[in-house]
Design a protein around this motif. Sequence first.
Motif, short mmCIF file in Angstrom:
data_model
loop_
_atom_site.label_atom_id
_atom_site.label_comp_id
_atom_site.label_asym_id
_atom_site.label_seq_id
_atom_site.Cartn_x
_atom_site.Cartn_y
_atom_site.Cartn_z
N VAL A 171 -4.81 4.98 1.66
CA VAL A 171 -3.86 5.67 2.55
C VAL A 171 -2.80 5.29 2.83
CG1 VAL A 171 -3.37 7.11 4.54
CG2 VAL A 171 -5.52 6.78 4.07
N PHE A 172 -2.06 5.78 1.28
CA PHE A 172 -0.30 4.91 1.61
C PHE A 172 0.59 5.75 2.45
CE2 PHE A 172 3.91 6.02 0.01
CZ PHE A 172 3.90 5.06 -1.46
N LYS A 173 1.07 4.46 3.45
CA LYS A 173 2.08 4.64 4.01
C LYS A 173 3.26 3.77 3.84
CE LYS A 173 1.47 7.38 7.05
NZ LYS A 173 1.27 7.88 9.11
N PHE A 174 4.08 4.94 4.54
CA PHE A 174 5.76 3.48 4.70
C PHE A 174 5.49 3.54 6.54
CE2 PHE A 174 6.71 6.08 1.73
CZ PHE A 174 7.55 5.85 0.46
N ASP A 177 -3.47 2.55 4.90
CA ASP A 177 -3.53 2.29 5.93
C ASP A 177 -4.88 2.57 6.93
OD1 ASP A 177 -2.60 2.90 9.11
OD2 ASP A 177 -2.71 5.19 8.67
N ILE A 178 -5.71 2.42 5.85
CA ILE A 178 -7.13 1.63 6.20
C ILE A 178 -7.39 0.28 7.24
CG2 ILE A 178 -9.60 2.05 5.54
CD1 ILE A 178 -8.61 4.15 3.83
N PRO A 179 -7.82 0.19 8.33
CA PRO A 179 -8.09 -0.99 8.95
C PRO A 179 -8.74 -2.45 7.44
CG PRO A 179 -8.62 0.98 9.99
CD PRO A 179 -8.40 1.52 9.13
N GLY A 180 -7.70 -3.31 7.88
CA GLY A 180 -8.68 -4.72 6.80
C GLY A 180 -7.53 -4.87 5.97
N HIS A 181 -7.18 -3.00 5.14
CA HIS A 181 -6.48 -3.00 3.89
C HIS A 181 -5.64 -4.23 3.01
CE1 HIS A 181 -8.78 0.04 2.45
NE2 HIS A 181 -9.91 -0.56 3.25
N GLU A 187 -3.21 -5.06 0.35
CA GLU A 187 -2.70 -3.56 -0.27
C GLU A 187 -1.26 -3.49 0.56
OE1 GLU A 187 -6.35 -1.34 0.55
OE2 GLU A 187 -7.01 -2.51 -0.54
N ALA A 188 -0.14 -3.97 0.31
CA ALA A 188 1.28 -3.60 0.65
C ALA A 188 2.06 -3.55 -0.54
CB ALA A 188 1.40 -4.88 1.39
N ALA A 189 3.18 -3.57 -0.35
CA ALA A 189 4.61 -3.05 -1.66
C ALA A 189 5.83 -2.93 -0.46
CB ALA A 189 4.27 -1.80 -2.59
N VAL A 190 6.48 -2.63 -1.39
CA VAL A 190 8.13 -2.21 -0.59
C VAL A 190 9.39 -0.95 -1.74
CG1 VAL A 190 10.06 -3.41 -0.46
CG2 VAL A 190 8.48 -4.28 -0.03
#
Length: 229
Positions: free
Chosen positions: A174-177, A213-217, A222-225
């Motif tokens: 789940v891609f989120k800001f 936005d999935i717990p633990g990911h 799983e992060a970006a800017v």
Amino acid sequence: MMNENQPEGKKSKALPIIIAIIAVLVLALIVVLAINKAPKTENIPASNQTGEEMEEGDVPPIEEDVTMTEDGEERELTVEEQRLEEAVEVVTGANLVTEDDVVITKTGEETRTDVKSSDPLAPKQTRPIDNPEELSAEVIKITMSTGSIEPAEFTVKAGSAVSLAVTSADKTHVFKFKDPILKAVGVGIMGGETRAITFNAPETPGNYEIFCDIPGHEARGEAAVMIVE
Ligand SMILES: [Cu+2]
């Protein structure tokens, strides 16, 4: 006898001629009425349809009037209708973008990114895209997989319309800001899926963090800017 009969003889000869003349006159009258009637029936609805005063000899073709009526051009278009007319679909099924780079809803209202994703004004993610390789060059392609979001950073112009296509290389992500100003922007994808979303970047330059936005990911990388300039 002869004197009395003569006028009668004249009368009996004249009668068919008179009848013939009357018949011709009646026929002529019918023809004249028919000719006059034809353009009148065309003119009356034409001027009624547009509701405008039209000068003689300035009657547009009937087809145009019908189109005008069907398109509702008797009145001025609303702001929303004007936006919808000029808007462009960058990604099939995603929100449209106007000439002024404003992302709009299906009803032509400006979208908002600082609302819940269920809000009618929130930009909507598309259904799974069949041929993601055919997306246009202006669409930013992002791949989420176990432990990473690629590219780890990308840059957009402040306030501009941004189209993201997010692909899952493996399982559900789940891609989120993180910033609440972009809380309406979210893309949920199952393994192998690509979905897109079109939204207006924030007006304020800065670094906007992206995470899964999935717990633990997020914790496993799983992060970006998104850099807004
Ligand atoms: Cu994930």
